[in-house]
Design an enzyme around this catalytic site. Structure first.
Site, short mmCIF file in Angstrom:
data_model
loop_
_atom_site.label_atom_id
_atom_site.label_comp_id
_atom_site.label_asym_id
_atom_site.label_seq_id
_atom_site.Cartn_x
_atom_site.Cartn_y
_atom_site.Cartn_z
N LEU A 283 36.84 9.75 10.33
CA LEU A 283 35.92 8.62 10.49
C LEU A 283 35.68 8.03 9.10
O LEU A 283 34.86 8.51 8.33
CB LEU A 283 34.62 9.10 11.14
CG LEU A 283 33.66 8.04 11.64
CD1 LEU A 283 34.36 7.00 12.51
CD2 LEU A 283 32.52 8.67 12.41
N HIS A 284 36.47 7.03 8.74
CA HIS A 284 36.57 6.56 7.36
C HIS A 284 35.33 5.80 6.86
O HIS A 284 34.63 6.25 5.97
CB HIS A 284 37.79 5.64 7.21
CG HIS A 284 39.08 6.23 7.67
ND1 HIS A 284 39.78 7.20 6.97
CD2 HIS A 284 39.82 5.98 8.78
CE1 HIS A 284 40.88 7.51 7.61
NE2 HIS A 284 40.94 6.78 8.72
N ASP A 285 35.10 4.61 7.43
CA ASP A 285 34.20 3.64 6.80
C ASP A 285 32.73 4.04 6.73
O ASP A 285 32.05 3.68 5.75
CB ASP A 285 34.32 2.29 7.51
CG ASP A 285 35.67 1.65 7.28
OD1 ASP A 285 36.07 0.78 8.07
OD2 ASP A 285 36.35 2.02 6.30
#
Ligand code: RIB
Ligand code: CA
Length: 319
Positions: free
Chosen positions: A244-246
């Protein structure tokens, strides 16, 4: 206990399921004063990222949020998008209603420049969740903003994890490496959330079901966003869940203590087609290139997901 002033931020984004969770985390956090959301072409073309940003604002109960459309293509390259990851709409998963909130008429780049110049030096933080085209255009339009920006916090790049769109490059940097080069050379304080840390922020069935169990429109939509988003990386990496990057960009502003990294030099490859968009991160300080960013490598992933759940639980749609 003194309650500090909310921190003024601008979020530049290419929603994108993980961008959507980052936007909702920011809108659920009273520590942050979101001056505006600016959209950029990336995961999907600009019309869709701009539509998606407003869908998320309404889902989160913030139809008053000013949203500004920005660049529809990289500075000098053909746009590369990621429908294979995010779906045709860029926000596949939940069926969110068409937004009724307006789009601001001002261009995103002008909004970024005007906001930074109108506020005191050191007041505005830029949170970049997509390709860095808008930030680079703003720096080109008004170079003085570089010394007035409090901090640029961006999701992008990778070293130990390699790349996710080529063996060498992460998507946000790959799409517009010339823009990334301008940003990394601008002199403003930069904090980087690369794949090296975001690949440690893995959704899992338990974590996704915890959002669904909130039994709210935001909880259900978040679970549906993640159900869709994680399938690509699960298939690619054979993992239970996907990175879950951002939201790590926003979580850094809220609880920096859950992260670890070091001040290093990062340069961007723009000449080679083989390694276009590579973040040449001097983690071991083997070059004499001066440090230009705080490069994050570690996080407390359980605290990250606990924070997300706590904050998203407070959101309700406006209508
Ligand atoms: O490589 C991951 C990044 O590219 C994230 O920002 C995701 O939303 C995509 O834009
Ligand atoms: Ca993004």
């Amino acid at each position: 206990m003194t309650v500090s002033e909310p921190r003024s931020i601008i979020i530049d984004t290419d929603p994108g399921q993980d961008d959507a969770v980052a936007l909702m985390l920011a809108m659920a956090s009273p520590e942050l004063n979101i001056l505006g959301i600016t959209t950029v072409a990336g995961n999907v073309p600009l019309p869709l990222t701009t539509l998606n940003a407003r869908k998320i604002c309404e889902l989160a109960g913030h139809p008053e949020m000013p949203v500004y459309a920005g660049a529809d293509a990289p500075l000098s390259r053909k746009l590369v998008t990621a429908e294979n990851v995010h779906g045709r709409t860029g926000l596949d998963g939940p069926d969110l209603p068409k937004p009724t909130m307006p789009l601001q008429s001002q261009h995103a780049v002008d909004f970024i420049v005007d906001s930074i110049m109108a506020n005191a030096p050191g007041e505005v933080t830029l949170c970049a969740l997509g390709p860095l085209t808008n930030l680079a255009l703003a720096l080109q339009k008004q170079p003085l903003i570089a010394e007035r920006i409090r901090e640029i916090v961006l999701m992008g790049g990778g070293l130990f994890e390699g790349g996710n769109v080529t063996p060498a490059a992460e998507f946000n940097i790959y799409v517009d490496p010339e823009a990334a080069k301008i940003v990394f050379q601008c002199g403003a304080p930069i904090t980087v959330m690369p794949l090296d840390v975001t690949h440690k922020a893995l959704t899992s069935r338990v974590r996704v079901e915890a959002f669904r169990a909130l039994a709210t429109p935001v909880g259900r939509a978040t679970a549906e966003l993640l159900d869709f988003f994680e399938r690509y990386d699960e298939a690619k990496y054979g993992s239970d869940g996907g990175p879950l990057h951002d939201p790590n960009v926003i979580a850094w502003l809220l609880e920096p203590e859950i992260y670890g990294g070091r001040q290093i030099n990062v340069e961007i490859e723009t000449a080679s087609e083989l390694t276009r968009g590579m973040t040449v991160a001097d983690w071991w300080r083997v070059s004499d290139r001066p440090a230009n960013c705080f490069y994050v490598r570690d996080l407390d992933d359980q605290r990250f997901f606990d924070l997300l759940l706590e904050r998203l639980a407070t959101l309700r749609p406006a209508r």
